[in-house]
Design an enzyme around this catalytic site. Structure first.
Site, PDB file in Angstrom:
ATOM      1  N   LYS A 121      37.487  21.633 -25.461  1.00  0.00           N
ATOM      2  CA  LYS A 121      36.252  21.890 -26.196  1.00  0.00           C
ATOM      3  C   LYS A 121      36.110  20.918 -27.362  1.00  0.00           C
ATOM      4  O   LYS A 121      37.076  20.599 -28.046  1.00  0.00           O
ATOM      5  CB  LYS A 121      36.237  23.332 -26.705  1.00  0.00           C
ATOM      6  CG  LYS A 121      34.880  23.784 -27.210  1.00  0.00           C
ATOM      7  CD  LYS A 121      34.868  25.283 -27.470  1.00  0.00           C
ATOM      8  CE  LYS A 121      33.476  25.752 -27.857  1.00  0.00           C
ATOM      9  NZ  LYS A 121      33.431  27.216 -28.070  1.00  0.00           N
ATOM     10  N   GLU A 151      38.205  25.674 -32.769  1.00  0.00           N
ATOM     11  CA  GLU A 151      37.350  26.056 -31.641  1.00  0.00           C
ATOM     12  C   GLU A 151      38.127  26.169 -30.331  1.00  0.00           C
ATOM     13  O   GLU A 151      37.667  26.805 -29.386  1.00  0.00           O
ATOM     14  CB  GLU A 151      36.231  25.024 -31.469  1.00  0.00           C
ATOM     15  CG  GLU A 151      35.281  24.912 -32.646  1.00  0.00           C
ATOM     16  CD  GLU A 151      34.177  25.951 -32.596  1.00  0.00           C
ATOM     17  OE1 GLU A 151      34.149  26.746 -31.640  1.00  0.00           O
ATOM     18  OE2 GLU A 151      33.347  25.953 -33.516  1.00  0.00           O
TER      19      GLU A 151
END
Length: 346
Positions: free
Chosen positions: A320, A326
């Site tokens: 990602k 994240e």
């Protein structure tokens, strides 16, 4: 929580094919988002089996991947199916929207579609602004295709927004409002949802609020017992956790644009386990466990009752883009299929 629709057994003839019966019944409000930005990753069949083995009755899928839809056939897992932002422009054409519904919904007889999320976190003040004018027309065209199939009471069309669209002075919760640049975007969307008895999907992340606010209390963000209580003088309501305050702030923002009683489904919420401020496995596990218990039983001060909620996410997403945090929201190890935390979903 959105009203649960009873099982409908009738079939409808649409575009020359037989449309299956869809249903959205289910008692528990917990789902898990199926993020797939990792490699290697479990097969679609193994992923669906992991949902079933752990009693996870709902999934959010961020693109209409046919292999996943095939694996979901007959699973009884209820689905939020996203239209990626990059596909929104193509759905300005009603024929393209009709074909999208045919290819990704009507062709999957044994999949329990619940919501279509038309775009995710489109914001007039960042790079996603280029999609701004595509969201509502795509919603309308997809809704029309759903109506043509007689499925409008079973599959609801919405979009997924986030706290980034709220004004900076949205505190306490009763003062919640969309920022000036977002009001023109959100008002007709909210009216569309009200007209069609659809919920708004909202990604609610106490972690990011806590990360940005040095004065925020960790226990308040984790649903842990704390002396921190936010009193909202506008309503007389009191808040003992940040999740409730953020969700009720979103409700207040919606109410300022419409007097309709629109429900909000929490389409994402989670806490990363590393790479950021207080991102430990212990804190993440505490957040997920307390969140599950809270949304099943309590609701917010403004909206008591259970809250339909999707946890983010099934696996850590090593590929990602964005901040390192994240990449560490996963609930299960993708290699071993073992849980990272001791959670009960059902």
């Amino acid at each position: 929580m959105a009203l649960l629709i009873s099982v409908m057994q009738a079939t409808v003839l649409f575009l020359g094919i037989l449309v299956p019966a869809f249903k959205t019944a289910g008692a528990q409000p917990i789902g898990v988002c199926n993020g797939r930005n990792l490699d290697p990753r479990p097969s679609e069949e193994d992923t669906v089996r992991l949902y079933k083995d752990n009693g996870i009755g709902r999934m959010r899928l961020y693109d209409p991947l046919h292999a996943t839809l095939d694996a979901l056939r007959g699973s009884n897992i209820e689905l939020i199916l996203d239209v990626p932002n990059t596909e929104l422009e193509s759905l300005q054409d009603s024929v393209a929207a009709t074909n999208w519904v045919r290819d990704n919904i009507l062709n999957y007889q044994d999949v329990k579609f619940r919501y279509i999320a038309v775009g995710n976190e489109v914001d007039p003040d960042n790079d996603s602004s280029r999609y701004l004018n595509f969201v509502l027309p795509a919603m309308r065209n997809l809704h029309d295709a759903i109506v043509a199939g007689g499925l409008q009471d079973q599959i609801k069309v919405s979009t997924a927004t986030y706290s980034g669209l709220l004004a900076r002075n949205s505190f306490p919760p009763s003062q919640g409002a969309f920022k000036d640049s977002a009001q023109g975007f959100m008002q007709p969307i909210i009216q569309f949802l009200a007209d069609n008895n659809s919920p708004l999907l909202a990604n609610i992340y106490p972690y990011f609020s806590y990360q940005k606010n040095p004065d925020e209390n960790l226990q308040y963000a984790l649903f842990e017992p704390t002396n921190t209580v936010v009193s909202d003088e506008g309503t007389g309501l009191q808040y003992t956790n940040l999740f409730d305050a953020m969700l009720d702030t979103m409700y207040s923002a919606v109410e300022k644009l419409s007097d309709s009683n629109i429900n909000i489904v929490v389409s994402e919420s989670g806490w990363p386990s590393e790479a950021g401020k207080d991102t430990t496995v212990e804190n993440a596990g505490t957040y997920y466990k307390n969140l599950i218990n809270h949304v099943k039983e309590t609701g917010t001060p403004k909206k008591p009752g259970n809250i339909e909620t999707f946890l983010f996410a099934m696996f850590d997403e090593y590929l990602k883009e964005g901040d390192e945090t994240e990449k560490h929201f996963g609930l299960f190890d993708p290699a071993t299929r073992q849980p990272k935390y001791d959670l009960s979903f059902s």
